[in-house]
Design an enzyme around this catalytic site. Sequence first.
Site, PDB file in Angstrom:
ATOM      1  N   ASP A 134      16.539  -6.987  50.105  1.00 21.60           N
ATOM      2  CA  ASP A 134      16.386  -5.531  50.328  1.00 21.60           C
ATOM      3  C   ASP A 134      17.536  -4.971  51.323  1.00 21.60           C
ATOM      4  O   ASP A 134      17.215  -5.470  52.468  1.00 21.60           O
ATOM      5  CB  ASP A 134      14.893  -4.993  50.228  1.00 21.60           C
ATOM      6  CG  ASP A 134      14.811  -3.480  49.800  1.00 21.60           C
ATOM      7  OD1 ASP A 134      15.904  -2.945  50.028  1.00 21.60           O
ATOM      8  OD2 ASP A 134      13.872  -3.235  49.360  1.00 21.60           O
ATOM      9  N   GLN A 135      18.545  -4.134  50.864  1.00 24.66           N
ATOM     10  CA  GLN A 135      19.213  -3.480  51.690  1.00 24.66           C
ATOM     11  C   GLN A 135      19.968  -4.323  52.729  1.00 24.66           C
ATOM     12  O   GLN A 135      20.412  -4.280  53.815  1.00 24.66           O
ATOM     13  CB  GLN A 135      18.588  -2.821  52.609  1.00 24.66           C
ATOM     14  CG  GLN A 135      19.052  -1.659  53.250  1.00 24.66           C
ATOM     15  CD  GLN A 135      18.212  -0.251  53.940  1.00 24.66           C
ATOM     16  OE1 GLN A 135      17.266   0.045  52.873  1.00 24.66           O
ATOM     17  NE2 GLN A 135      18.257  -0.093  55.033  1.00 24.66           N
TER      18      GLN A 135
ATOM     19  N   CYS B  77      16.958   1.739  46.224  1.00 21.90           N
ATOM     20  CA  CYS B  77      16.119   0.709  45.801  1.00 21.90           C
ATOM     21  C   CYS B  77      15.396   0.622  44.331  1.00 21.90           C
ATOM     22  O   CYS B  77      15.853  -0.030  43.445  1.00 21.90           O
ATOM     23  CB  CYS B  77      14.384   0.584  46.634  1.00 21.90           C
ATOM     24  SG  CYS B  77      14.884   0.225  48.229  1.00 21.90           S
TER      25      CYS B  77
ATOM     26  N   HIS C 262       9.643  -2.425  43.020  1.00 23.44           N
ATOM     27  CA  HIS C 262       9.501  -0.927  42.916  1.00 23.44           C
ATOM     28  C   HIS C 262       9.750  -0.367  41.647  1.00 23.44           C
ATOM     29  O   HIS C 262      10.368   0.787  41.309  1.00 23.44           O
ATOM     30  CB  HIS C 262      10.929  -0.104  43.835  1.00 23.44           C
ATOM     31  CG  HIS C 262      10.568   1.042  44.621  1.00 23.44           C
ATOM     32  ND1 HIS C 262      11.349   1.433  45.583  1.00 23.44           N
ATOM     33  CD2 HIS C 262       9.591   1.977  44.170  1.00 23.44           C
ATOM     34  CE1 HIS C 262      10.514   2.569  45.990  1.00 23.44           C
ATOM     35  NE2 HIS C 262       9.839   2.998  44.975  1.00 23.44           N
TER      36      HIS C 262
ATOM     37  N   ASP D 140      19.683  -5.688  46.486  1.00 22.41           N
ATOM     38  CA  ASP D 140      19.708  -4.182  45.387  1.00 22.41           C
ATOM     39  C   ASP D 140      20.722  -3.420  46.115  1.00 22.41           C
ATOM     40  O   ASP D 140      21.461  -2.778  45.157  1.00 22.41           O
ATOM     41  CB  ASP D 140      18.288  -3.742  45.663  1.00 22.41           C
ATOM     42  CG  ASP D 140      17.662  -3.449  46.819  1.00 22.41           C
ATOM     43  OD1 ASP D 140      18.444  -3.892  47.953  1.00 22.41           O
ATOM     44  OD2 ASP D 140      16.612  -2.563  47.047  1.00 22.41           O
ATOM     45  N   HIS D 141      20.923  -3.176  47.361  1.00 23.55           N
ATOM     46  CA  HIS D 141      22.094  -2.285  47.913  1.00 23.55           C
ATOM     47  C   HIS D 141      22.192  -2.742  49.323  1.00 23.55           C
ATOM     48  O   HIS D 141      21.725  -3.739  49.761  1.00 23.55           O
ATOM     49  CB  HIS D 141      21.628  -0.980  47.731  1.00 23.55           C
ATOM     50  CG  HIS D 141      20.336  -0.599  48.175  1.00 23.55           C
ATOM     51  ND1 HIS D 141      19.977  -0.630  49.830  1.00 23.55           N
ATOM     52  CD2 HIS D 141      19.114  -0.296  47.763  1.00 23.55           C
ATOM     53  CE1 HIS D 141      18.915  -0.588  49.945  1.00 23.55           C
ATOM     54  NE2 HIS D 141      18.017  -0.172  48.798  1.00 23.55           N
TER      55      HIS D 141
END
Length: 501
Positions: free
Chosen positions: A12-13, A52, A102, A289-290
């Site tokens: 994540d991130q 997310c 999510h 995800d990003h």
Amino acid sequence: MTRPNILILMVDQLNGTLFPDGPADWLHTPNLRRLAERSVRFANAYTASPLCAPGRASFMSGLLPSHTRVYDNAAEFASDIPTYAHHLRRAGWHTILSGKMHFVGPDQLHGFEERLTTDIYPADFGWTPDYTKPGQRIDWWYHNMGSVTGAGVAEITNQLEYDDEVAFNAVQKVYDLARGKDARPWSLTVSFTHPHDPYVARRKYWDLYADCAHLLPEVPAMPYEAHDPHARRIFDANDWRKYEITEQHIRRARRAYFANISYIDDKIGEILHALEATRQEAIILFVSDHGDMLGERGLWFKMNFYEGSARVPLMIAAPGLTPGRVDTPVSTLDVTPTLAELAGIPLGEIAPWIDGESLLPVAAGGAHGPVLMEYAAEASEAPLVSIRLGRHKFNRCALDPDQLFDLEADPQELHNLANVPEHQETHAKLAEMADGLWDLDKFDSEVRASQARRLVVYEALRNGAYFPWDYQPLARASERYMRNHLDLNDLEERQRFPRGE
């Protein structure tokens, strides 16, 4: 055709610029480095949406947010949208999720047959933005700069507790899959919440970066007035005026972020060790995800199309794929069609509506269409869209001037070429492409209608008795270890792997 096991490792991130060709050489990531050596490494992979829930719904479905209708972190992911878990399960795979995805809404599986943990974030409509109140800051759930000023060391946090659980359950599942109780091929998705802020890390990982030469951004913070209009909206949403961000804060936040990449590397190593120890083979896909801006230009977190926020690592290790670097821009939208092709599923016949495309031809040197991104969540007041085509990136929002960047000549995206005379042909070409792809007025109306419905539903459902949608993992204690409806001799033999050694 042999039906392969599939292991999807999601974080994540994680800023994709830190993975120019696998992990940057100064990151302490031995497990991801070994994985990179046997993977196709997509150096220019982009999220479909830099947030997310929208990014994950797009990754799982192969559809842009305007098609999933998952515009933000409180938009329902509809049960009638097939995901790669649906496609694989329909074709005979045992589909399993450990960790974060999510999902918003009452469907908390979306094609997964098993889910080993709950999610770390809420499944309801509570985090719905409101375009009818431009500039509104919702303090109880918006990001703020406290993640930066509070950066440092801790041995346990909300995030660490979650990822410890995700990794433990994933390892146990890998061991269980080896016991051969189910003849089907399996697809295990393990999805961590790190290195997502808050920027807090365990001491053992923090200490790895004591002498790190990368604790300051390459582009220092700019004055508020020097930023583009959307970046200024992000600053406002992050409540920047209440915080004084010092160089020490920046160093500590980036150090903790890098430390948490090493923490995740350790957790991934545990899973890969279990896979190797149980002699199981699997296709392995690693993705985020990003990204995270990490203080570049003064921006933190995500929510924009700059490289730090929008670019992600993407690596695939699979039989028949020659390891190496691919520079062609690609998308997380491509994961679902790629997994389908690796599994021998004719997705073009089954789901012709997919926005992504298989990466197998790209890995072999083929071309890829324009890479598309969308954003319509907090810190925006109207949808934003983006096209990465060749060396150029084009960003558009109905409220703002167009942006055009030449990423080869200007990798830091400091020079907007949209109004530079010698770049008008490129600008016109990409603007025409955007006009053909998006009706921004219609997109805006659909987002506003979704927000309005959800705001009513959320307020109603929090009145009186509350029945949460958050996933509750099943714990069948009466089917674990030794119970009197089982034969002890048979049980001990079945639960052992390998047997006879």
